[in-house]
Design a protein around this motif. Structure first.
Motif, PDB file in Angstrom:
ATOM      1  N   UNK B 111      -5.131  23.155  59.722  1.00 56.48           N
ATOM      2  CA  UNK B 111      -3.689  23.350  59.510  1.00 56.48           C
ATOM      3  C   UNK B 111      -2.875  22.655  60.589  1.00 56.48           C
ATOM      4  N   UNK B 112      -3.455  22.579  61.814  1.00 56.09           N
ATOM      5  CA  UNK B 112      -2.737  21.976  62.944  1.00 56.09           C
ATOM      6  C   UNK B 112      -2.639  20.462  62.802  1.00 56.09           C
ATOM      7  N   UNK B 113      -3.462  19.878  61.931  1.00 51.99           N
ATOM      8  CA  UNK B 113      -3.354  18.437  61.679  1.00 51.99           C
ATOM      9  C   UNK B 113      -2.566  18.165  60.406  1.00 51.99           C
ATOM     10  N   UNK B 114      -2.641  19.093  59.454  1.00 51.52           N
ATOM     11  CA  UNK B 114      -2.117  18.769  58.127  1.00 51.52           C
ATOM     12  C   UNK B 114      -0.912  19.605  57.691  1.00 51.52           C
ATOM     13  N   UNK B 115      -0.714  20.792  58.283  1.00 50.54           N
ATOM     14  CA  UNK B 115       0.318  21.680  57.748  1.00 50.54           C
ATOM     15  C   UNK B 115       1.429  22.046  58.731  1.00 50.54           C
ATOM     16  N   UNK B 116       1.050  22.400  59.949  1.00 53.64           N
ATOM     17  CA  UNK B 116       2.055  22.947  60.860  1.00 53.64           C
ATOM     18  C   UNK B 116       1.684  22.638  62.297  1.00 53.64           C
ATOM     19  N   UNK B 117       2.639  22.056  63.029  1.00 53.27           N
ATOM     20  CA  UNK B 117       2.407  21.697  64.426  1.00 53.27           C
ATOM     21  C   UNK B 117       3.407  22.437  65.308  1.00 53.27           C
ATOM     22  N   UNK B 118       3.018  23.594  65.844  1.00 55.55           N
ATOM     23  CA  UNK B 118       3.950  24.374  66.660  1.00 55.55           C
ATOM     24  C   UNK B 118       4.298  23.640  67.958  1.00 55.55           C
ATOM     25  N   UNK B 119       5.451  23.983  68.518  1.00 59.60           N
ATOM     26  CA  UNK B 119       5.891  23.302  69.742  1.00 59.60           C
ATOM     27  C   UNK B 119       5.562  24.119  70.981  1.00 59.60           C
ATOM     28  N   UNK B 120       5.825  23.516  72.126  1.00 64.86           N
ATOM     29  CA  UNK B 120       5.541  24.145  73.424  1.00 64.86           C
ATOM     30  C   UNK B 120       6.199  25.522  73.521  1.00 64.86           C
ATOM     31  N   UNK B 121       5.412  26.522  73.808  1.00 64.35           N
ATOM     32  CA  UNK B 121       5.940  27.875  74.013  1.00 64.35           C
ATOM     33  C   UNK B 121       6.136  28.684  72.743  1.00 64.35           C
ATOM     34  N   UNK B 122       5.880  28.085  71.585  1.00 59.25           N
ATOM     35  CA  UNK B 122       6.088  28.798  70.316  1.00 59.25           C
ATOM     36  C   UNK B 122       4.954  29.807  70.084  1.00 59.25           C
ATOM     37  N   UNK B 123       5.319  31.034  69.746  1.00 58.36           N
ATOM     38  CA  UNK B 123       4.306  32.058  69.477  1.00 58.36           C
ATOM     39  C   UNK B 123       3.878  31.994  68.013  1.00 58.36           C
ATOM     40  N   UNK B 124       2.576  31.917  67.795  1.00 59.67           N
ATOM     41  CA  UNK B 124       2.028  31.942  66.439  1.00 59.67           C
ATOM     42  C   UNK B 124       0.865  32.936  66.401  1.00 59.67           C
ATOM     43  N   UNK B 125       0.409  33.265  65.191  1.00 57.13           N
ATOM     44  CA  UNK B 125      -0.735  34.193  65.045  1.00 57.13           C
ATOM     45  C   UNK B 125      -1.754  33.527  64.143  1.00 57.13           C
ATOM     46  N   UNK B 126      -2.720  32.842  64.763  1.00 57.37           N
ATOM     47  CA  UNK B 126      -3.664  32.037  63.982  1.00 57.37           C
ATOM     48  C   UNK B 126      -5.081  32.596  64.046  1.00 57.37           C
ATOM     49  N   UNK B 127      -5.752  32.447  62.914  1.00 54.73           N
ATOM     50  CA  UNK B 127      -7.166  32.781  62.854  1.00 54.73           C
ATOM     51  C   UNK B 127      -7.955  31.492  62.747  1.00 54.73           C
ATOM     52  N   UNK B 128      -9.235  31.565  62.873  1.00 51.00           N
ATOM     53  CA  UNK B 128     -10.155  30.442  63.076  1.00 51.00           C
ATOM     54  C   UNK B 128      -9.973  29.968  64.512  1.00 51.00           C
ATOM     55  N   UNK B 129     -11.027  30.135  65.282  1.00 50.85           N
ATOM     56  CA  UNK B 129     -10.953  29.866  66.725  1.00 50.85           C
ATOM     57  C   UNK B 129     -10.553  28.419  67.016  1.00 50.85           C
ATOM     58  N   UNK B 130     -10.990  27.485  66.160  1.00 53.65           N
ATOM     59  CA  UNK B 130     -10.672  26.074  66.367  1.00 53.65           C
ATOM     60  C   UNK B 130      -9.173  25.812  66.273  1.00 53.65           C
ATOM     61  N   UNK B 131      -8.499  26.532  65.397  1.00 49.99           N
ATOM     62  CA  UNK B 131      -7.048  26.365  65.256  1.00 49.99           C
ATOM     63  C   UNK B 131      -6.329  26.939  66.476  1.00 49.99           C
ATOM     64  N   UNK B 132      -6.838  28.048  66.983  1.00 49.10           N
ATOM     65  CA  UNK B 132      -6.186  28.723  68.109  1.00 49.10           C
ATOM     66  C   UNK B 132      -6.284  27.880  69.383  1.00 49.10           C
ATOM     67  N   UNK B 133      -7.486  27.382  69.654  1.00 47.09           N
ATOM     68  CA  UNK B 133      -7.650  26.611  70.896  1.00 47.09           C
ATOM     69  C   UNK B 133      -6.834  25.315  70.816  1.00 47.09           C
ATOM     70  N   UNK B 134      -6.694  24.751  69.628  1.00 44.60           N
ATOM     71  CA  UNK B 134      -5.883  23.541  69.475  1.00 44.60           C
ATOM     72  C   UNK B 134      -4.401  23.864  69.703  1.00 44.60           C
ATOM     73  N   UNK B 135      -3.926  24.951  69.110  1.00 44.21           N
ATOM     74  CA  UNK B 135      -2.513  25.346  69.266  1.00 44.21           C
ATOM     75  C   UNK B 135      -2.182  25.590  70.735  1.00 44.21           C
TER      76      UNK B 135
END
Lengths: 151, 405
Positions: B111-135
């Motif tokens: 999702x971080x490559x194709x759907x949504x790219x959060x910005x610096x300091x933005x709080x999100x709630x992501x599952x899948x460890x790979x997405x979290x470490x990337x965010x």
């Protein structure tokens, strides 16, 4: 609840859930309900795991760390509903997935310990976890035979 | 919310979040702008499905954009992979149920490559460890690992308890990694993640990489992050001069001293590759998955496979998202890949494929060759013997059935 005099109390750092008492299952290796567990029987199934052949059902699982990813969050709820969940997870260090999963499933969980439990608690011993008091207490010694794997 | 004026599902979601927040000593909630959740039948089972159906029947609706992670069935390949029709039926019901709750069933772990790219300091709630470490690492956004039920709770309440990587104190580096190795291939980045992650299995361990010789690509950082999260249960890393919270080494550590300094050299990488053994079993399965392939990776695979054929008796699987597969079809990459005999699955991850243990036995698979260190780690639970190889080597193995080393 046992009325036996506690013989050793270890403090835990963080805790959630009901007070539970039961047989300890002590692992020197981390635990993942996805990588290590047969989610139909409750047996630790991964070849070479320190607890291979042991069943977590109804036990108090003492383990140094959490392994695995996000999928563990649903797994605890799943094993709770299949009736093969442990009474409590006692982690040295854990991650949020284990905590979220245990809270969601209503399974007692703790993290951190004031001293290493490995010198004081063996598999088969009867222990009590009290999340309110944040304690892990050895209630009485189990028989040595209890530490052998059994399905 | 807690009093139930927004319905029972929201009330229960907040109760779950409160209990988790109390456990970690959170002082307050923080609003999140995006949610990503894992929810498929292989992972959650019948009890999880019943839970979701009950929530949907209670009228639960996500109040933040909520997307889904990779799932266990690509319905177009159900028969070819001989997956269970019963489970496929449940998976379809599950998808319908999630959509009723306004979940966007995008079924992707990139999702971080194709759907949504959060910005610096933005709080999100992501599952899948790979997405979290990337965010956390690459975007400087803030998320903990959110398990399926926890992510859904965040979608319903629009907030998360503030602990872990939402707080500055946990985002600072804890140890230093000097990168001396030449990192040419995606597999090399995953191998670094294995070396660093295996020795530091701690959610709050935050490695700071320095000495990087060139600007890494998004796909390279994806492989590194996914591998660190898999081997080390880690949720964040810094790379000096690359990631936003590490303009300098000093800034990455935020005034703390590194607990340890380690080095990763070419020799260390070679030791990783040399550590895999075919055990004299056939090399008849090659997989590019975990994480799903980006369009750029699809292009690379098409280039490597052009004019070649997967060896007789061997199988080559590639997983990606619906969006990437559609684009790859438009661009002709898909045809090249499929002409070579590879199977391209969409919306799934190989390691959670429904019926995978049965498939393994039926197809006579023992070894699994991949360029993903994460996949090499996690699929062991299904009793595969895994072998990490560089991307071009994986293709050579797929087309020859022989190891190239």
């Amino acid at each position: 609840m046992s009325t036996a005099r506690p013989i050793k109390t270890i403090r835990v750092k963080r805790a959630f859930g009901a007070v539970v008492e039961g047989e300890a299952l002590v692992s020197t290796e981390g635990f993942s309900p996805r990588y290590d567990l047969d989610r139909w029987s409750g047996l630790i199934s991964r070849p070479g795991h320190a607890l291979e052949g042991h069943n977590i059902k109804g036990r108090i699982l003492i383990t140094p760390s959490a392994k695995g990813g996000i999928a563990a969050g649903w797994a605890f709820y799943d094993i709770q509903h299949k009736g093969i969940a442990p009474k409590a997870f006692v982690f040295g260090v854990t991650n949020p997935v284990m905590v979220q999963g245990a809270v969601f499933a209503g399974i007692t969980i703790t993290e951190g310990w004031s001293m290493s439990p490995y010198e004081h608690i063996r598999t088969g011993d009867i222990v009590r976890v009290d999340p309110q008091k944040k304690t892990l207490t050895l209630i009485r010694r189990g028989s040595p035979a209890a530490s052998a794997p059994r399905g | 919310m807690l009093r139930g004026e927004q319905g029972r599902a929201v009330q229960e979601a907040l109760q779950l979040q409160l209990a988790v927040g109390r456990f970690f000593g959170a002082k307050r909630f923080v609003p999140v702008s995006n949610v990503h959740m894992m929810g498929d039948i292989e992972v959650m089972g019948d009890s999880g499905k019943s839970f979701l159906e009950r929530a949907a029947n209670l009228g639960a609706k996500c109040v933040r954009p909520t997307t889904t992670n990779a799932r266990c069935i690509d319905f177009a390949y159900l028969d070819r992979l001989q997956q269970s029709r019963v489970e496929a039926g449940k998976e379809k019901e599950l998808i319908a149920c999630l959509r009723r709750m306004d979940v966007i069933t995008a079924d992707t772990c990139i999702n971080y490559q194709t759907l949504y790219q959060p910005h610096l300091g933005e709080h999100v709630a992501w599952g899948d460890t790979g997405t979290v470490i990337y965010a956390n690492s690459v975007y400087g956004a803030r998320s903990n690992f959110e398990a399926g039920p926890a992510a859904l709770a965040a979608g319903l309440t629009g907030r998360v308890p503030e602990y872990g990587f939402h707080l500055d104190e946990h985002r600072r580096g804890t140890f230093q990694v000097n990168l001396k190795a030449d990192l040419h291939d995606l597999a090399d980045w995953g191998a670094v993640g294995k070396i660093v992650g295996s020795g530091h299995q701690d959610y709050y361990a935050v490695p700071v990489f320095c000495g990087i010789k060139r600007t890494p690509t998004a796909d390279e950082l994806k492989q590194l992050g996914a591998s660190l999260a898999s081997y080390g249960s880690m949720g964040m890393f810094h790379m000096v001069g690359v990631t936003p919270e590490a303009p300098t080494l000093k800034a990455a550590f935020g005034g703390r001293k590194p607990k340890e300094v380690m080095t990763v050299s070419n020799r260390d990488l070679e030791a990783v590759y040399a550590g895999y053994d075919t055990k004299n079993n056939p090399l008849n399965l090659v997989v590019f998955s975990g994480p799903q392939q980006s369009l750029f990776e699809m292009k690379t695979l098409a280039t490597l496979l052009k004019g070649r054929k997967v060896a007789k008796g061997s199988q080559l699987f590639i997983t990606t998202s619906n969006g990437v597969k559609s684009a790859a079809r438009e661009l002709g990459y898909l045809k090249t890949i499929e002409d070579a005999g590879a199977i391209v699955l969409e919306g799934v991850c190989f390691y959670i494929l429904q019926n995978l243990p049965q498939m393994r036995v039926r197809e006579g698979w023992s070894n699994l060759v991949t360029n993903s260190a994460k996949l090499a780690n996690i699929i062991g639970a299904h009793k595969f013997n895994t072998i990490l190889r560089r991307t071009a080597e994986c293709i050579d193995i797929a087309c020859s059935g022989k190891d190239v080393r």
